[in-house]
Design a protein around this motif. Structure first.
Motif, PDB file in Angstrom:
ATOM      1  N   ARG A 102       0.826  -1.211   0.000  1.00 53.61           N
ATOM      2  CA  ARG A 102       0.000   0.000   0.000  1.00 53.61           C
ATOM      3  C   ARG A 102       0.863   1.265   0.000  1.00 53.61           C
ATOM      4  O   ARG A 102       0.596   2.225  -0.730  1.00 53.61           O
ATOM      5  N   GLY A 103       1.914   1.268   0.807  1.00 52.71           N
ATOM      6  CA  GLY A 103       2.777   2.439   0.878  1.00 52.71           C
ATOM      7  C   GLY A 103       3.441   2.759  -0.444  1.00 52.71           C
ATOM      8  O   GLY A 103       3.644   3.935  -0.796  1.00 52.71           O
ATOM      9  N   LYS A 104       3.779   1.714  -1.205  1.00 52.26           N
ATOM     10  CA  LYS A 104       4.397   1.926  -2.518  1.00 52.26           C
ATOM     11  C   LYS A 104       3.484   2.740  -3.423  1.00 52.26           C
ATOM     12  O   LYS A 104       3.933   3.689  -4.091  1.00 52.26           O
ATOM     13  N   TYR A 105       2.194   2.383  -3.434  1.00 51.30           N
ATOM     14  CA  TYR A 105       1.272   3.084  -4.328  1.00 51.30           C
ATOM     15  C   TYR A 105       0.964   4.486  -3.819  1.00 51.30           C
ATOM     16  O   TYR A 105       0.735   5.404  -4.621  1.00 51.30           O
ATOM     17  N   GLU A 106       0.973   4.686  -2.520  1.00 51.43           N
ATOM     18  CA  GLU A 106       0.807   6.035  -1.989  1.00 51.43           C
ATOM     19  C   GLU A 106       1.977   6.920  -2.418  1.00 51.43           C
ATOM     20  O   GLU A 106       1.787   8.071  -2.836  1.00 51.43           O
ATOM     21  N   ARG A 107       3.215   6.398  -2.326  1.00 51.62           N
ATOM     22  CA  ARG A 107       4.391   7.164  -2.752  1.00 51.62           C
ATOM     23  C   ARG A 107       4.359   7.429  -4.245  1.00 51.62           C
ATOM     24  O   ARG A 107       4.696   8.522  -4.718  1.00 51.62           O
ATOM     25  N   TRP A 108       3.961   6.413  -5.000  1.00 53.42           N
ATOM     26  CA  TRP A 108       3.907   6.541  -6.452  1.00 53.42           C
ATOM     27  C   TRP A 108       2.898   7.620  -6.860  1.00 53.42           C
ATOM     28  O   TRP A 108       3.164   8.444  -7.750  1.00 53.42           O
ATOM     29  N   TYR A 109       1.740   7.629  -6.193  1.00 53.24           N
ATOM     30  CA  TYR A 109       0.719   8.628  -6.505  1.00 53.24           C
ATOM     31  C   TYR A 109       1.227  10.031  -6.196  1.00 53.24           C
ATOM     32  O   TYR A 109       1.043  10.966  -6.994  1.00 53.24           O
ATOM     33  N   ARG A 110       1.896  10.198  -5.064  1.00 55.06           N
ATOM     34  CA  ARG A 110       2.438  11.520  -4.733  1.00 55.06           C
ATOM     35  C   ARG A 110       3.483  11.948  -5.763  1.00 55.06           C
ATOM     36  O   ARG A 110       3.521  13.120  -6.168  1.00 55.06           O
ATOM     37  N   GLN A 111       4.313  10.993  -6.192  1.00 54.53           N
ATOM     38  CA  GLN A 111       5.300  11.306  -7.218  1.00 54.53           C
ATOM     39  C   GLN A 111       4.618  11.725  -8.508  1.00 54.53           C
ATOM     40  O   GLN A 111       5.021  12.706  -9.161  1.00 54.53           O
ATOM     41  N   ALA A 112       3.580  10.991  -8.912  1.00 55.58           N
ATOM     42  CA  ALA A 112       2.871  11.310 -10.148  1.00 55.58           C
ATOM     43  C   ALA A 112       2.197  12.672 -10.063  1.00 55.58           C
ATOM     44  O   ALA A 112       2.153  13.424 -11.043  1.00 55.58           O
ATOM     45  N   GLN A 113       1.666  13.008  -8.887  1.00 55.30           N
ATOM     46  CA  GLN A 113       1.079  14.336  -8.717  1.00 55.30           C
ATOM     47  C   GLN A 113       2.130  15.427  -8.912  1.00 55.30           C
ATOM     48  O   GLN A 113       1.861  16.440  -9.557  1.00 55.30           O
ATOM     49  N   ARG A 114       3.320  15.205  -8.350  1.00 55.98           N
ATOM     50  CA  ARG A 114       4.383  16.199  -8.499  1.00 55.98           C
ATOM     51  C   ARG A 114       4.795  16.362  -9.957  1.00 55.98           C
ATOM     52  O   ARG A 114       5.178  17.451 -10.396  1.00 55.98           O
ATOM     53  N   GLU A 115       4.730  15.259 -10.696  1.00 54.98           N
ATOM     54  CA  GLU A 115       5.176  15.291 -12.083  1.00 54.98           C
ATOM     55  C   GLU A 115       4.067  15.640 -13.061  1.00 54.98           C
ATOM     56  O   GLU A 115       4.287  15.689 -14.262  1.00 54.98           O
ATOM     57  N   ALA A 116       2.854  15.834 -12.530  1.00 58.13           N
ATOM     58  CA  ALA A 116       1.727  16.164 -13.396  1.00 58.13           C
ATOM     59  C   ALA A 116       2.047  17.414 -14.217  1.00 58.13           C
ATOM     60  O   ALA A 116       2.592  18.388 -13.723  1.00 58.13           O
TER      61      ALA A 116
END
Length: 401
Positions: A375-389
């Motif tokens: 679960r933590g992996k996908y939370e980190r990935w989502y935050r990264q994707a938001q930053r890169e949006a």
């Protein structure tokens, strides 16, 4: 213990605090029955809020499918169902790997033999390191190849590292080993997958290659504007040709067939105990790409080793291992995993563009397996994707495998 908090309140707490037991799925190891009605309500809301086109979910307990659910539309006017096929992107790699393991266990090839006598890609023919490549390196992501040759400036296959020395996630490595196996055995590799894996496991309806006869059951991938560009087509107009396959991407399978595959893999069907041990031994660690952030893990939540075995991402807890793989592309986000000790596992398949699937995955895991180490992996990935949006699509081509 079943929560008395309402489904909506629970989901709000999950998003705000990252912790709340689902009313439908008890925590890992709890034998309580799944509340199917509560789970359906929770997932239907999740799909609506996150604009997911199509979703399929299964929960495995003690090696049996305990619950499955289907949401959204397979195509306009056609609701998703247990017969819907989902493109699982890089989960395809696990089917490639399991086929290679069966061929090796049968003595038809060997994991540590050089692939060069049977196949050398023309792009690396002049580099003597091609002689070092083995099937084991391909399955454990240690070939030294990039993920895809079209992602490097030269747009040619080459070595980023010496083979066998370090981890580097590579779809090219899987294409390489599949080509080698086909030439080694004078056979089409897609046919080898069918005859050595899919048919023996009783899931012949899964499509390892691009099959037009499955298009009427395949979830239609749609972009942010709701446009369908064709099956196995990208918004830029590029499409895969019927009759072709990729050893690393684009397999289509129904949710319950993928769950049955997980159970068979956990049980080591198709090869002996020695090969099973090799498969789930950590061959290479992930370094700064580790799945579990042990600094943030709950007591007992940090695996003693984490990395890749043969085909599978492995979290080694000593008396238990978690075998998993995910997949992502411009319109897919897929996750499948199973615990070797308990036989408990999860399948979550989203047909959704961009950030929508990434936003929904941690929420889905909170519902079906609140203690999931992934679960933590996908939370980190989502935050990264938001930053890169606003830049490159962070979910494309398994940028975070």
């Amino acid at each position: 213990m079943r929560s008395t908090i309402s489904t909506l309140t629970c989901l709000m707490l999950v998003l705000a605090l990252g912790a709340c037991a689902s009313p439908g799925a008890a925590r890992h190891g709890d034998p309580a029955a799944i509340d199917a009605a509560a789970m359906d309500s929770a997932f239907a809301g999740l799909v609506r809020r996150n604009a997911i086109n199509t979703a399929g979910v299964a929960v495995i307990r003690d090696g049996e499918i305990a619950w499955s659910g289907y949401y959204g539309e397979q195509s306009p006017g056609v609701p998703a169902s247990r017969t819907t096929l989902f493109n699982v992107a890089s989960i395809t790699k696990v089917f490639t790997a399991e086929t290679i393991l069966r061929l090796a266990d049968a003595g038809l090839l060997a994991l540590d033999e050089p692939m060069a006598p049977h196949w050398v890609d023309p792009d690396v023919a002049d580099d003597p390191r091609h002689a070092l490549l083995t099937p084991r390196m391909a399955l454990s992501h240690t070939t030294g190849f990039p993920n895809w040759r079209f992602l490097v400036p030269e747009r040619k296959l080459g070595f980023l590292h010496d083979p066998g020395t370090t981890y580097g996630y590579s779809g090219e490595g899987y294409e390489y080993v599949a080509t080698y196996a086909g030439k080694r055995l004078d056979a089409d590799f897609g046919e080898l997958v069918r005859t050595h894996l899919l048919e023996p496991l009783g899931i012949p309806g899964a499509a390892y290659g691009i099959r037009e006869d499955t298009f009427d059951r395949l979830a239609q991938a749609r972009d942010e504007d709701g446009r369908f560009h064709g099956h196995y087509c990208r918004p830029n107009g590029w499409c895969r040709e019927p009759g072709t396959y990729s050893a690393a991407d684009d397999m289509a399978i129904a949710v319950e067939d993928l769950a049955r595959f997980l159970v068979a893999a956990r049980d080591g069907e198709g090869y002996g105990a020695s090969m099973r041990g090799e498969r789930e031994r950590v061959h290479v660690t992930l370094g700064d790409q580790a799945v579990v952030d042990c600094a943030m893990a709950a007591p007992g939540g940090c695996p003693r080793e984490q990395g890749y075995g043969l085909g599978w991402q492995v979290l080694d807890y000593g008396d238990d291992r978690l075998l998993s793989h995910g997949g992502s592309d411009w319109s897919e986000l897929a996750l499948a995993y199973i615990h070797t000790r308990s036989g408990d596992g999860v399948v979550i398949l989203f047909n959704a563009p961009g950030l929508e699937g990434l936003a929904a995955m941690p929420q889905a895991l909170a519902l079906v397996d609140p203690d999931s180490p992934l679960r933590g992996k996908y939370e980190r990935w989502y935050r990264q994707a938001q930053r890169e949006a606003g830049g490159a699509d962070a979910s494309a081509e398994d940028s975070v495998p």
